[in-house]
Design a protein around this motif. Structure first.
Motif, PDB file in Angstrom:
ATOM      1  N   GLY A  99       0.820  -1.208   0.000  1.00  0.00           N
ATOM      2  CA  GLY A  99       0.000   0.000   0.000  1.00  0.00           C
ATOM      3  C   GLY A  99       0.853   1.256   0.000  1.00  0.00           C
ATOM      4  N   GLN A 100       1.978   1.233   0.740  1.00  0.00           N
ATOM      5  CA  GLN A 100       2.905   2.372   0.751  1.00  0.00           C
ATOM      6  C   GLN A 100       3.459   2.621  -0.655  1.00  0.00           C
ATOM      7  N   ALA A 101       3.818   1.536  -1.362  1.00  0.00           N
ATOM      8  CA  ALA A 101       4.360   1.664  -2.718  1.00  0.00           C
ATOM      9  C   ALA A 101       3.302   2.251  -3.660  1.00  0.00           C
ATOM     10  N   GLU A 102       2.072   1.777  -3.543  1.00  0.00           N
ATOM     11  CA  GLU A 102       1.008   2.300  -4.396  1.00  0.00           C
ATOM     12  C   GLU A 102       0.679   3.753  -4.058  1.00  0.00           C
ATOM     13  N   LEU A 103       0.720   4.097  -2.768  1.00  0.00           N
ATOM     14  CA  LEU A 103       0.470   5.481  -2.359  1.00  0.00           C
ATOM     15  C   LEU A 103       1.570   6.399  -2.874  1.00  0.00           C
ATOM     16  N   LYS A 104       2.815   5.931  -2.856  1.00  0.00           N
ATOM     17  CA  LYS A 104       3.920   6.738  -3.383  1.00  0.00           C
ATOM     18  C   LYS A 104       3.736   6.975  -4.876  1.00  0.00           C
ATOM     19  N   ALA A 105       3.327   5.942  -5.609  1.00  0.00           N
ATOM     20  CA  ALA A 105       3.067   6.098  -7.044  1.00  0.00           C
ATOM     21  C   ALA A 105       1.921   7.078  -7.282  1.00  0.00           C
ATOM     22  N   LEU A 106       0.873   6.988  -6.476  1.00  0.00           N
ATOM     23  CA  LEU A 106      -0.262   7.901  -6.592  1.00  0.00           C
ATOM     24  C   LEU A 106       0.161   9.328  -6.268  1.00  0.00           C
ATOM     25  N   ARG A 107       1.001   9.490  -5.242  1.00  0.00           N
ATOM     26  CA  ARG A 107       1.499  10.805  -4.855  1.00  0.00           C
ATOM     27  C   ARG A 107       2.358  11.403  -5.964  1.00  0.00           C
ATOM     28  N   ASP A 108       3.241  10.592  -6.559  1.00  0.00           N
ATOM     29  CA  ASP A 108       4.092  11.079  -7.645  1.00  0.00           C
ATOM     30  C   ASP A 108       3.263  11.464  -8.870  1.00  0.00           C
ATOM     31  N   HIS A 109       2.231  10.689  -9.154  1.00  0.00           N
ATOM     32  CA  HIS A 109       1.357  11.003 -10.289  1.00  0.00           C
ATOM     33  C   HIS A 109       0.608  12.313 -10.054  1.00  0.00           C
TER      34      HIS A 109
END
Length: 119
Positions: A99-109
């Protein structure tokens, strides 16, 4: 009789003033901006966000921007899938490692999208 008229006039003035103020004021509105979501995501990635703060921002629909509403829904979905509510009190991350990895990707996007629109 004069005292009665004085009390009636003061009450009428106070009640009329209160009604006038209430009629002229509008409902307060809170607009979630990209910077608010970015700050929340940064705090979540650094394990510094409380569940209450997360729910207050992510649980409130964003009606003025469809893109931000999609980001909010995705973040809510991440919490539903990868949230670890019971470990927040121990100072551990809000989301699992995936979830942290997906949140980081969402944040970067979101950051890239915001930078693109700022130009």
């Amino acid at each position: 009789m004069a005292l009665y008229l004085l009390v009636f006039g003061v009450c009428f003035l106070v009640i009329g003033s209160v009604i006038a103020v209430l009629m002229s004021s509008r409902t307060p509105r809170y607009r979630t901006e990209p910077k608010d979501l970015l700050a929340l995501f940064d705090k979540a990635l650094a394990s510094q966000v409380s569940e209450t703060e997360w729910n207050a921002l992510i649980g409130y629909p964003i009606r003025h921007d469809d893109y931000l509403e999609g980001v909010r829904r995705r973040a809510s979905h991440l919490m539903d899938e990868h949230g670890r509510h019971w470990q927040i009190a121990q100072g551990k991350p809000l989301l699992s490692a995936e979830g942290q990895a997906e949140l980081k990707a969402l944040r970067d996007h979101l950051a890239a999208h915001t930078a693109l629109h700022a130009r």
